[in-house]
Enzyme design. Sequence first.
Site, PDB file in Angstrom:
ATOM      1  N   HIS A  43      -3.202   7.027   2.439  1.00 60.65           N
ATOM      2  CA  HIS A  43      -3.676   5.728   1.958  1.00 60.65           C
ATOM      3  C   HIS A  43      -5.059   5.459   2.563  1.00 60.65           C
ATOM      4  O   HIS A  43      -5.257   5.599   3.775  1.00 60.65           O
ATOM      5  CB  HIS A  43      -2.673   4.651   2.353  1.00 60.65           C
ATOM      6  N   ASN A 102     -10.220  -0.379   0.277  1.00 59.70           N
ATOM      7  CA  ASN A 102      -8.760  -0.232   0.263  1.00 59.70           C
ATOM      8  C   ASN A 102      -8.233  -0.801  -1.053  1.00 59.70           C
ATOM      9  O   ASN A 102      -8.277  -2.011  -1.264  1.00 59.70           O
ATOM     10  CB  ASN A 102      -8.193  -0.985   1.480  1.00 59.70           C
ATOM     11  N   CYS A 109       0.823  -1.226   0.000  1.00 61.41           N
ATOM     12  CA  CYS A 109       0.000   0.000   0.000  1.00 61.41           C
ATOM     13  C   CYS A 109       0.852   1.271   0.000  1.00 61.41           C
ATOM     14  O   CYS A 109       0.337   2.358  -0.241  1.00 61.41           O
ATOM     15  CB  CYS A 109      -0.945   0.000   1.187  1.00 61.41           C
TER      16      CYS A 109
HETATM   17  N1  COA Z   1     -18.361  -8.524  10.013  1.00 66.62           N
HETATM   18  C1  COA Z   1     -18.804  -8.764  11.237  1.00 66.62           C
HETATM   19  N2  COA Z   1     -17.995  -9.139  12.257  1.00 66.62           N
HETATM   20  C2  COA Z   1     -16.678  -9.245  11.983  1.00 66.62           C
HETATM   21  C3  COA Z   1     -16.154  -9.003  10.707  1.00 66.62           C
HETATM   22  C4  COA Z   1     -17.053  -8.632   9.681  1.00 66.62           C
HETATM   23  N3  COA Z   1     -16.636  -8.376   8.428  1.00 66.62           N
HETATM   24  N4  COA Z   1     -14.812  -9.190  10.740  1.00 66.62           N
HETATM   25  C5  COA Z   1     -14.497  -9.544  12.005  1.00 66.62           C
HETATM   26  N5  COA Z   1     -15.632  -9.568  12.755  1.00 66.62           N
HETATM   27  C6  COA Z   1     -15.767  -9.897  14.171  1.00 66.62           C
HETATM   28  C7  COA Z   1     -14.633 -10.697  14.724  1.00 66.62           C
HETATM   29  O1  COA Z   1     -14.800 -12.066  14.475  1.00 66.62           O
HETATM   30  C8  COA Z   1     -14.715 -10.370  16.193  1.00 66.62           C
HETATM   31  O2  COA Z   1     -15.730 -11.150  16.767  1.00 66.62           O
HETATM   32  P1  COA Z   1     -15.572 -11.747  18.248  1.00 66.62           P
HETATM   33  O3  COA Z   1     -15.457 -10.550  19.155  1.00 66.62           O
HETATM   34  O4  COA Z   1     -16.824 -12.522  18.444  1.00 66.62           O
HETATM   35  O5  COA Z   1     -14.322 -12.562  18.228  1.00 66.62           O
HETATM   36  C9  COA Z   1     -15.180  -8.922  16.217  1.00 66.62           C
HETATM   37  O6  COA Z   1     -15.758  -8.679  14.923  1.00 66.62           O
HETATM   38  C10 COA Z   1     -14.082  -7.932  16.469  1.00 66.62           C
HETATM   39  O7  COA Z   1     -13.000  -8.246  15.612  1.00 66.62           O
HETATM   40  P2  COA Z   1     -11.687  -7.383  15.600  1.00 66.62           P
HETATM   41  O8  COA Z   1     -10.736  -7.953  14.625  1.00 66.62           O
HETATM   42  O9  COA Z   1     -11.218  -7.188  17.011  1.00 66.62           O
HETATM   43  O10 COA Z   1     -12.287  -5.991  15.082  1.00 66.62           O
HETATM   44  P3  COA Z   1     -11.583  -4.603  14.933  1.00 66.62           P
HETATM   45  O11 COA Z   1     -12.345  -3.593  15.696  1.00 66.62           O
HETATM   46  O12 COA Z   1     -10.111  -4.674  15.148  1.00 66.62           O
HETATM   47  O13 COA Z   1     -11.824  -4.288  13.394  1.00 66.62           O
HETATM   48  C11 COA Z   1     -10.596  -4.278  11.330  1.00 66.62           C
HETATM   49  C12 COA Z   1     -11.243  -5.133  12.419  1.00 66.62           C
HETATM   50  C13 COA Z   1      -9.930  -5.194  10.313  1.00 66.62           C
HETATM   51  C14 COA Z   1     -11.666  -3.435  10.668  1.00 66.62           C
HETATM   52  C15 COA Z   1      -9.547  -3.320  12.000  1.00 66.62           C
HETATM   53  O14 COA Z   1      -8.708  -4.061  12.863  1.00 66.62           O
HETATM   54  C16 COA Z   1      -8.734  -2.617  10.995  1.00 66.62           C
HETATM   55  O15 COA Z   1      -9.217  -1.828  10.211  1.00 66.62           O
HETATM   56  N6  COA Z   1      -7.389  -2.844  10.983  1.00 66.62           N
HETATM   57  C17 COA Z   1      -6.526  -2.257   9.985  1.00 66.62           C
HETATM   58  C18 COA Z   1      -6.627  -3.061   8.734  1.00 66.62           C
HETATM   59  C19 COA Z   1      -6.050  -2.388   7.537  1.00 66.62           C
HETATM   60  O16 COA Z   1      -6.248  -1.208   7.350  1.00 66.62           O
HETATM   61  N7  COA Z   1      -5.341  -3.144   6.723  1.00 66.62           N
HETATM   62  C20 COA Z   1      -4.765  -2.692   5.516  1.00 66.62           C
HETATM   63  C21 COA Z   1      -3.495  -2.001   5.775  1.00 66.62           C
HETATM   64  S1  COA Z   1      -2.779  -1.470   4.330  1.00 66.62           S
END
Ligand code: COA
Length: 321
Positions: free
Chosen positions: A248, A278, A112
Amino acid sequence: MSVRIIGTGSYLPKKVADNNFLSTIVDTDDEWIRQRTGIKERHLSNGKEGTTYMAAHAAEAALENAGIGADELDLIIVATVSADTYVPSTSCSVQGAIGAIRATCFDINAACSGFLFALHTAHAYICAGIYKNVLLVGVEVLSKLIDWKDRSTCVLFGDGAGAAVVTAADHGREGFVQWSDGAGGEVLTCPGRAVGNPWKENASETGYIQMSGQEVFRFAVKKVPECIRQVTEKTGTKLETIDWFVLHQANSRIIQSVAKRLGVPEEKFPMNMEQYGNTSAASIPILLDEMNKKGMLQPGQKIILSGFGAGLTWGAAQLEW
Ligand code: COA
């Protein structure tokens, strides 16, 4: 010697998949995705819109916007992690498609951060007096690298291409910082199809994108403000005099947190992940093109671009428009 972006272009696939559509293929819902990421829909390749196809369309749009011909290009750099082929490189294929007969070409993979690293490379070539006109393209068909059964990743990404023509200029204040941390790379990986040695038992089972979302989040909100401060220190510019922060487009919460940590109003951080998700290396040039077309970019404005992603890689560039 300095550099200037004189034209931008982009290409987004026609097919749009919104959050409600994704909720029919994995256990998710529109509210969860929008609240956690700011994403509402994403454009996805129809299979015929490959990496080279989208890159060439974005490139032609950027050349038209710049008012120069493909035969005036000296160098083409394509940033991508999702090329159609290992060889030829996407940049060579784009060169052939658009008829940039004088240009030399290579691809870079900095995930990215790819567009940013390509811009820095172009700057180095131009300021060394080696090349004058450089075409940069960030392009991804991430839909082919996504496990569409994995709700934690499939809701985040989209396909698209953005391009910019960069040329030598005689004045302008600019600066770059660029970082990598291979030791932290396991938080965001994509082994690819040719995984391991097929005759070895430890060959990876999945070729798809895998990510520790929370760790990537923490990395981004720490490193992006840090490198933005570094680049303004390098150029001797006060943060409050920067007109736009073009980041980004991974997640609106990451951008809001960066704005807060820098003490800069969120209005200076344009966002479009709501429509595109993204798009990795393509996200910064797609957003730049949108801003350019809307007339948001005016001559003399100070702009910071900043990216972060797999590798790990991250960095920032300060430019004058
Ligand atoms: N829909 C519904 N629930 C979802 C889900 C989805 N698409 N994806 C994950 N969950 C659930 C998980 O299973 C978890 O459930 P649990 O509590 O029962 O175990 C819960 O939601 C929380 O998951 P978590 O991973 O802790 O959520 P989060 O608040 O960290 O959000 C992201 C997840 C990926 C949105 C966040 O971590 C993020 O944006 N990270 C950066 C990613 C990124 O930008 N990557 C590219 C970089 S270039």
